[in-house]
Structure formats: structure tokens, C-alpha cells
Motif scaffolding. Structure first.
Motif, short mmCIF file in Angstrom:
data_model
loop_
_atom_site.label_atom_id
_atom_site.label_comp_id
_atom_site.label_asym_id
_atom_site.label_seq_id
_atom_site.Cartn_x
_atom_site.Cartn_y
_atom_site.Cartn_z
N ARG A 101 52.51 86.52 -3.90
CA ARG A 101 53.34 85.37 -3.54
C ARG A 101 53.43 84.42 -4.72
O ARG A 101 52.43 84.09 -5.34
N GLU B 156 54.83 80.61 -5.55
CA GLU B 156 55.27 79.42 -4.82
C GLU B 156 55.72 78.27 -5.72
O GLU B 156 56.26 77.29 -5.23
N CYS C 260 58.85 85.57 -3.76
CA CYS C 260 59.09 84.45 -4.66
C CYS C 260 59.85 83.36 -3.90
O CYS C 260 61.03 83.53 -3.56
N ARG C 261 59.19 82.26 -3.62
CA ARG C 261 59.78 81.17 -2.85
C ARG C 261 60.68 80.33 -3.76
O ARG C 261 60.20 79.71 -4.70
N GLU D 247 60.82 72.99 -7.40
CA GLU D 247 61.13 74.29 -6.79
C GLU D 247 61.55 75.29 -7.87
O GLU D 247 62.05 74.90 -8.93
#
Length: 584
Positions: A519, A521, A544-545, A372
Motif C-alpha cells: 500500500r 498512501e 496506490c491511494r 495527495e
């Protein structure tokens, strides 16, 4: 003989005489005469926002980034009440702003007329001053006086409530002979007492563990104040820390810089405040997010407090030496006196050695993740990619705001625009729009959270209409992050209504508004996504995840002392979600 003109024309002419270039507003029935007057002139640019709250925040962003007062124009009733949050925000953060509100005709005031509200009563406690204008002959002088009050002393918002019949009635207008018309009861003290400056210099020269605690007042004093602060720090050798609102007044690259202090401040800043023998507060107000538990705040120190707002001194923390005056001019006097007396500071090597021990904690370190994107990492990479361009950074409110304050290093003033005192979600996007209007060639980036950005998402349309190339960088963790963090730390991980359900597809939303949507990820996409955002012309929204359960440390729990800082999740007592602990 001076020709008569309508109240609306008097207003526009007075604004022009005061050098106003931009007004942020939204029309309505009670201000149509003013909008007609705007239509007939070419000197003042009007920016049409999508909601009056956006107008107030845009004016704040314009003011904070340019140093000029922001101007807002809204209609009566809901137009005025929608602007109240931005007005209160400006009061707490000392932002110069003049808000012109329409009002029903004077004969209808108090009758519950259509779109009537008691604007003067509602804004009395969230403005420096407010006016209900009943005579067009007084309007010109009132406008000049309002700008003087808004921009002098401790800056803040002033409201002018203007009934519709006053806007159409006629009267003569003559530009005042002086640049400003002072209110007879308003005399802010700008020049500090020389004897007090002398006492402050002697106290600093005698201190063995001094620290400069700086706030937004240094920035409000003008760009010269930041330069004087740097010289004061250089000649005294004292370390420097700052409030959230003061970031940028002192360069983050300096070895004397300790980082931000307070609830989410650095270990070294908070411990230095606790152990100092002299705290010199410069344009700061000792708010609760800085002091923590008052009875444990800096127990070993003497305190010098310099502020232009007399009421701030001894309001929360007792000062051994209180000095009323403009902090920039006070620092100039201190520097001059220090050099005239050829002062040499105490040997501060032991003090800096202790600070280096605290720095060795590396309190802003965060765990890395290959799966992540850690939000702190995203901020650091954003800084790496943009800092050479000297960007203006705005934020919404929440975890992303604190991460930005911790990890985006600022070298100069007026580049950091955030809601400090009121903590207003939805501030960042309209503030970015205002900053872009005032600085058309600057790179302006709103660092946002996916929950907070939704508060004023409609202002994307304003950026589209005026071709403003603002960038929004969303740290999307699908939670109201700071709420969720507190629920982790003190409510046993019971996430009551803090999950951001039913989020839009931000890329498609951007495209719907005519923006570019991006996006990101995974970590491997981060740098390329940031570069694409920077290089893409026009407005850009980046989704922005990031890690969903990352928490913002270090932190001082509410009501705790500086010595009770939590640096990592394993220092948290009580129940906490294991997955959240693994990410902090």
C-alpha cells in the motif's frame, strides 16, 4: 491410408500443426472430449482461467504482445456467452483470435437442451467469421481456414462451434499441403496499387503541413512496420501522432512525436490535425474518439487513407486518396519510391514552429500536491522506474487508462495492451496474464483502477496457479473515475452510483491469493513502493491511494471539435465541484 481419429484428436492435431503453443480455457460438459485429448498430449499448454471472459482477454493479451493468434477453448451455453465480450473486444481492436466453443450434440440443437445457446447467431456480428461444424471430416480444414482468416487481412476473432457428437465421431485427418486454406470468398488485398502509392508520395512531397495519423494497423502489420514508419517520418520530416491502439509504433522520444490524438489527446496533436494540409492515415479508422465533431474535423486538409480493410476507407471520413493494402508493405513502397525519385520535402520549419507554439501550452501539465499523490505523477514515477526494463503495460478502462496513455512513453510496439474500441473494464488483469504467458521473462504491469480491477479480480488465482509474476498497480481514488468526471463536467457534480463503496483491503486480498500486497498512501512512499513492486519476485498488487477528485485533461467534450479542447477545469462551463476544480 490415413488412420481415422476422433474429432477432438483432429482438433488438437490441427492446432499443433498450426504451431499453437498455448490455449486459454475452462472445461465443461460439452468440451470434455477435447479436454481428454489435451490430457493425452504434451505439445500444447493449457492455461485454466477462472471465468471464460478472462480466457478471451488473456488470449488477446497473448496475441497483442507476441503477434501470434490467441486461442480460447470454452464449453457451450454460458461458457460461450461469457466469452462474447472478449470476442467483441478483439473484433473492434483487430486482435487475431480463434475461439473454440463446445456445443450440444447436433441432434439436440434447437431443442433448448441443457447449456445450449445459439453460439453462431450470438457471435455472428462480433466475429470475422464463424463455423458450426457438423462433420468431423471437415474439421481439420476448417481449423486451418479459421486461423488464416483470423490472422490475415485485418486481424480479428473467428469462432468454431463444435458439437459434442462431432468431437467423438471419427474421420481421417491430413495436414493441408499449404500453410493456410483460404476461404473461397476471402481474398484480402495485401499489395497496394503502385499508381496509388505514387500518387501518395507526390502528395506528401508537395504538402506544407503534413501529418502522419497512425493506428493499431501499423502494429498489427508486424514489428518491421514500426521501423518503416520511423524511416518514412525521417525522410519526409512530417510530425507523427497516434490513436490509443497505435501507441508504441513510433517512439515517444522522437522530436517528431506529437503524442496521442483524440478525446484525451494532446493539444499539439489535435491542433496539428485541425490545421494540416495533408493527413496520411496509416492503419487507423477515423473513429469518433479521434475525429470529434465530423463536420469540423480537419477542414483544411486533403486525406490519404491506407488500410488493409477496404470497408474502413470512406466509411466515416471521405478520403481524397484511398489505398487498400497492408500498411507496412505500403509504407515500404512509399519509402523506396521517395528515395528512387530523390524527393526533398517542402520546407517544414514554419509548420514545426507552429507545432512548437502548441507544445508550449504544456497541455499534460498537472498541479502538484504535497498532501495527495496526483495520479499523473504516479504514472510518471512508474515510467521513470521501469522504462529501462522495456515493460509490457496493460490497463483496465477509465481515467487510469488515459493517464497511462498520456504519461507512460512507449518506444516500441507490442508493449501497450489496452481495450480501445469496446472500452472493456476488466480487460487488464487477464490480458497481463496472457502477455506474461507469452513473454515469461518480461516485466508485465497492469495499470488499473480500483473499480475496473474488480471486474475480473478472480484471475489473480490464475496467476498464482501458473506462477506468473504479473504486477498490478492500482490508482485507487475510490470512484469510477471517468464516470465521476463526466458527472462533474455535465451533470453538476451529481455522483450517481459512481462511488466505489465496500472496496476490499487490496493488500489482504493480495495475500489471500498468495501475492505480495503493497500500500502506498503518500508521495513520500511512492518511489520506494514502486521499487518494492519491481524487485519482489512473483505477483504483486500495489494499492496506490491517489487524489480522489482529479480529472483527466486535456479532453474534447463529446460531440465537440478539436478546436474546442478543454485544457483545464476553469474552461469548463456550468456547475462543477470546487474541490474537483482545484485538482485539475
Amino acid at each position: 491410408m490415413v488412420a481415422e481419429r476422433s474429432g477432438a484428436d483432429i482438433l488438437i492435431e490441427a492446432l499443433t500443426d498450426l504451431g499453437v503453443e498455448v490455449v486459454f480455457g475452462y472445461p465443461g460438459g460439452a468440451v470434455l472430449p477435447i479436454y481428454d485429448a489435451i490430457f493425452k498430449q504434451k505439445k500444447i499448454r493449457h492455461i485454466l482461467v477462472r471465468q471464460e471472459g478472462g480466457a478471451a482477454h488473456a488470449a488477446e493479451g497473448y496475441a497483442r504482445s507476441t503477434g501470434k493468434p490467441g486461442v480460447v477453448l470454452v464449453t457451450s451455453g454460458p461458457g460461450a456467452t461469457n466469452a462474447v465480450t472478449g470476442i467483441a473486444d478483439a473484433l473492434l481492436d483487430s486482435i487475431p483470435m480463434v475461439v473454440i466453443t463446445g456445443q450440444v450434440p447436433t441432434g439436440l440443437i434447437g431443442t433448448d437442451a441443457f447449456q445450449e445457446c445459439d453460439t453462431i447467431g450470438i457471435t455472428r456480428h462480433c466475429t470475422k467469421h464463424n463455423y458450426l461444424v457438423k462433420d468431423p471430416a471437415k474439421l481439420g480444414d476448417i481449423v486451418h481456414e479459421a486461423f488464416h482468416i483470423a490472422t490475415s487481412g485485418r486481424p480479428g476473432p473467428v469462432v468454431i462451434d463444435l458439437p459434442k457428437d462431432v468431437q467423438v465421431a471419427t474421420a481421417p485427418y491430413r495436414k493441408p499441403a499449404t500453410a493456410s486454406l483460404p476461404h473461397k470468398g476471402y481474398r484480402p488485398q495485401v499489395k497496394a496499387e503502385p499508381t496509388l502509392i505514387e500518387a501518395a508520395v507526390e502528395m506528401i512531397a508537395a504538402a506544407e503541413r503534413p501529418i502522419f495519423y497512425t493506428g493499431g494497423g501499423v502494429i498489427n502489420s508486424g514489428p518491421g512496420a514500426s521501423q518503416v514508419l520511423r524511416e518514412l517520418a525521417r525522410i519526409t520530416g512530417a510530425p507523427v501522432t497516434s490513436t490509443l491502439m497505435g501507441l508504441g509504433a513510433f517512439p515517444a522520444s522522437s522530436p517528431q512525436w506529437l503524442g496521442m490524438l483524440g478525446m484525451h489527446g494532446t493539444y499539439e496533436a489535435n491542433l496539428a490535425m485541425n490545421e494540416a494540409d495533408l493527413i496520411v492515415a496509416l492503419g487507423a479508422r477515423f473513429d469518433d474518439r479521434v475525429t470529434g465533431r465530423l463536420d469540423a474535423f480537419s477542414p483544411k486538409s486533403k486525406k490519404i487513407h491506407i488500410d488493409i480493410d477496404r470497408s474502413s476507407i470512406n466509411k466515416i471520413v471521405r478520403a481524397d486518396l484511398g489505398i487498400v493494402g497492408d500498411v507496412g508493405r505500403a509504407m515500404e513502397d512509399m519509402v523506396k519510391l521517395w528515395k528512387v525519385r530523390q524527393h526533398q520535402p517542402q520546407d517544414l520549419k514554419p509548420w514545426h514552429a507552429r507545432i512548437d507554439q502548441w507544445r508550449a501550452k504544456k497541455c499534460l501539465a498537472y498541479p502538484e500536491s504535497k498532501k495527495e499523490i496526483m495520479p499523473q505523477h504516479a504514472i510518471k514515477r512508474l515510467w521513470e522506474a521501469t522504462h529501462a526494463k522495456n515493460p509490457i503495460i496493460t490497463t483496465e478502462v477509465g481515467q487510469h487508462q488515459m493517464w497511462a496513455a498520456q504519461h507512460f512513453d512507449f518506444e516500441g510496439p507490442n508493449k501497450w495492451l489496452t481495450s480501445g474500441g469496446l472500452g472493456t473494464m476488466g480487460y487488464g488483469l487477464p490480458a497481463a496474464i496472457g502477455a506474461q504467458v507469452g513473454n515469461p521473462n518480461a516485466l508485465v504491469i497492469d495499470i488499473a483502477g480500483e473499480a475496473s480491477i474488480m471486474m475480473n479480480i478472480q484471475e489473480m488465482s490464475t496467476a498464482t496457479q501458473y506462477r506468473l509474476p504479473v504486477k498490478i498497480f492500482i490508482l485507487n481514488n475510490e470512484y469510477m473515475g471517468m464516470v465521476r468526471q463526466w458527472q462533474d463536467l455535465t451533470y453538476g457534480g451529481r455522483y450517481s452510483e459512481s462511488y466505489s463503496a465496500a472496496l476490499p483491503d487490496f493488500v489482504k486480498l493480495a495475500e489471500a491469493y498468495g501475492w505480495t500486497g503493497i500500500r502506498i498512501e503518500g508521495t513520500q512512499e511512492l518511489d520506494a513502493g514502486i521499487e518494492q513492486m519491481i524487485s519482489t519476485p512473483g505477483p504483486v498488487m500495489v494499492d496506490c491511494r491517489v487524489a480522489k477528485l482529479a480529472n483527466c485533461f486535456p479532453m474534447i467534450p463529446s460531440g465537440a471539435a478539436h478546436t474546442d479542447m478543454i485544457l483545464q477545469a476553469n474552461e469548463v462551463s456550468g456547475e462543477m465541484d470546487d474541490e474537483a476544480k482545484a485538482l485539475v
